[in-house]
Every structure is written in C-alpha cells, then in structure tokens.
Motif scaffolding. Structure first.
Motif, PDB file in Angstrom:
ATOM      1  N   LYS A 136     -44.187  38.037 -11.884  1.00 23.19           N
ATOM      2  CA  LYS A 136     -45.434  37.271 -11.811  1.00 23.19           C
ATOM      3  C   LYS A 136     -45.669  36.769 -10.386  1.00 23.19           C
ATOM      4  CE  LYS A 136     -48.115  33.727 -14.179  1.00 23.19           C
ATOM      5  NZ  LYS A 136     -48.792  33.260 -12.959  1.00 23.19           N
ATOM      6  N   THR A 170     -48.198  41.628 -24.198  1.00 25.03           N
ATOM      7  CA  THR A 170     -47.524  40.413 -23.704  1.00 25.03           C
ATOM      8  C   THR A 170     -47.492  40.391 -22.180  1.00 25.03           C
ATOM      9  OG1 THR A 170     -46.125  40.297 -25.682  1.00 25.03           O
ATOM     10  CG2 THR A 170     -45.377  39.096 -23.745  1.00 25.03           C
ATOM     11  N   GLU A 174     -49.149  37.448 -19.938  1.00 23.67           N
ATOM     12  CA  GLU A 174     -48.304  36.577 -19.116  1.00 23.67           C
ATOM     13  C   GLU A 174     -48.555  36.757 -17.616  1.00 23.67           C
ATOM     14  OE1 GLU A 174     -46.264  34.140 -20.227  1.00 23.67           O
ATOM     15  OE2 GLU A 174     -47.129  34.620 -22.185  1.00 23.67           O
ATOM     16  N   HIS A 175     -48.906  37.975 -17.209  1.00 21.95           N
ATOM     17  CA  HIS A 175     -49.128  38.225 -15.787  1.00 21.95           C
ATOM     18  C   HIS A 175     -50.602  38.095 -15.390  1.00 21.95           C
ATOM     19  CE1 HIS A 175     -45.004  39.111 -15.290  1.00 21.95           C
ATOM     20  NE2 HIS A 175     -45.015  40.308 -15.807  1.00 21.95           N
TER      21      HIS A 175
END
Length: 203
Positions: A136, A170, A174-175
């Motif tokens: 990330k 996912t 999340e990123h």
C-alpha cells in the motif's frame, strides 16, 4: 509481437542507469514488489526466457537490472528497442529492513521519481496473502507522484477461481485501486492481457 530480450546492465547508482543515447529513449517498464512475490518469474514468463535471476532467498536482488526488448534479431538489435524492462530490488523482507525507504538503496527513489523514460510501473502483489502495508505504501507513492502504474496480482494459479476473485476484490479495496490484473507465471494466465498493457505504452 515477438520481442527478443538483451540484458543491458545492473545499476547500483544513478550514474549507472542506461544513457538515452544507448536506448534511444525507449519507454521503460519497472517491475516492483515484495521479496518473493514472483517478480523475476513473471519477467521470465513475459520474455519467454530465463533472463531475470530467480531465487528462493528473499532480498537476493540488490540492483536494478535492465533488459532491452527488440523486434526481430541480428541487425535490428542495434536499433531502438521497443521497450526496456527494469527489474527492481524486492522490498518488505523483515530480516533485511522494516520499510521501503530504509531498505532500498538511495538510487531507487531517484529512478522512480526522476527517470524521464519510465513509462509504467508494475506493482506486484501476492494474491495468496492478505494485503500488505508495504504494498500500500508503494501504491500510495505512485498515486501521490502521479506516475503511471498498474497493480498486478501474482500466483493466481494457486487459488480456485472463487477464492482468487475474493482475493482480488480485497486487494482492490484495501489498496484503493480500480484494477488488479491477476496473472500466473506458471500457467501464463493473464500474461497476454498484461502484454497488451505494456505494448500500449509504446504507441
């Protein structure tokens, strides 16, 4: 399109980067990812040869390795490459360091931020594990610097279609990205789609 790869050099300093006079300013594709994400294996799958060194030991690659990709062979190899692959050192391996900025040599950031011929960064993430903070951090870096990037999920062959789909969803969430292109160096799944994206930067 069949491209013939030629190893150019390994750079451990900004001064070592290929001169534009040698590569004719060909667009460069940078491959980045955590140690053991399958970066070298994917590069070899794309090239159809074992140009990039693979190792089971995380953090083995400590330089930027440059490969020139040419159409045809022979005399044509002396002409402008279609593109350049840049295989960057892996990051995120705890035994080496705790962060990208601390682990990566000082020449990595100048390459990512200042290299004029860098046309696209391929950010590799492992579809078999949960989203990683270091991934990330890298993706956020490209968002902030507005450098072109593409997130690619590796090792997709190890998961069933349903599990892979959930993993990709996912990772995207999340990123904070709209796309994660799933590929497999082992089965070549997704490599044609990735090649299409790479060739698009040469147009």
């Amino acid at each position: 399109m069949r491209l013939s790869p030629v190893f150019l050099l390994s750079a451990t300093d900004v001064a070592h980067f290929p001169a534009e006079s040698k590569t004719f300013g060909a667009p460069e594709i940078a491959f980045l990812g955590r140690s053991n994400v399958g970066k070298s294996s994917l590069i070899n799958a794309l090239l159809g040869s074992k140009q990039a060194h693979t190792s089971s030991t995380p953090g083995r690659t400590r330089a930027i390795n440059f490969f020139a990709l040419h159409e045809g062979a022979g005399e044509k190899m002396k002409q402008r490459p279609t593109m350049i692959f840049a295989d960057l050192p892996g990051y995120g391996y705890a035994k080496i360091s705790k962060s990208i900025s601390a682990e990566w040599p000082k020449f990595i950031e100048p390459y990512l931020s200042e290299r004029e011929t860098l046309a696209l960064a391929i950010c590799l993430v492992d579809t078999n594990i949960p989203p990683q903070p270091s991934d990330k951090q890298l993706i956020d870096y490209f968002k902030q610097t507005q450098r072109p990037y593409l997130v690619v999920g590796t090792k997709g062959d190890r998961l069933s279609n349903n599990v892979l789909a959930k993993s990709i969803a996912t990772l995207k969430r999340e990123h904070g990205v709209d796309e994660v292109l799933a590929v497999s160096a082992k089965t070549d799944v997704g490599t044609k789609a990735l090649w299409a994206r790479l060739l698009a930067v040469t147009e």
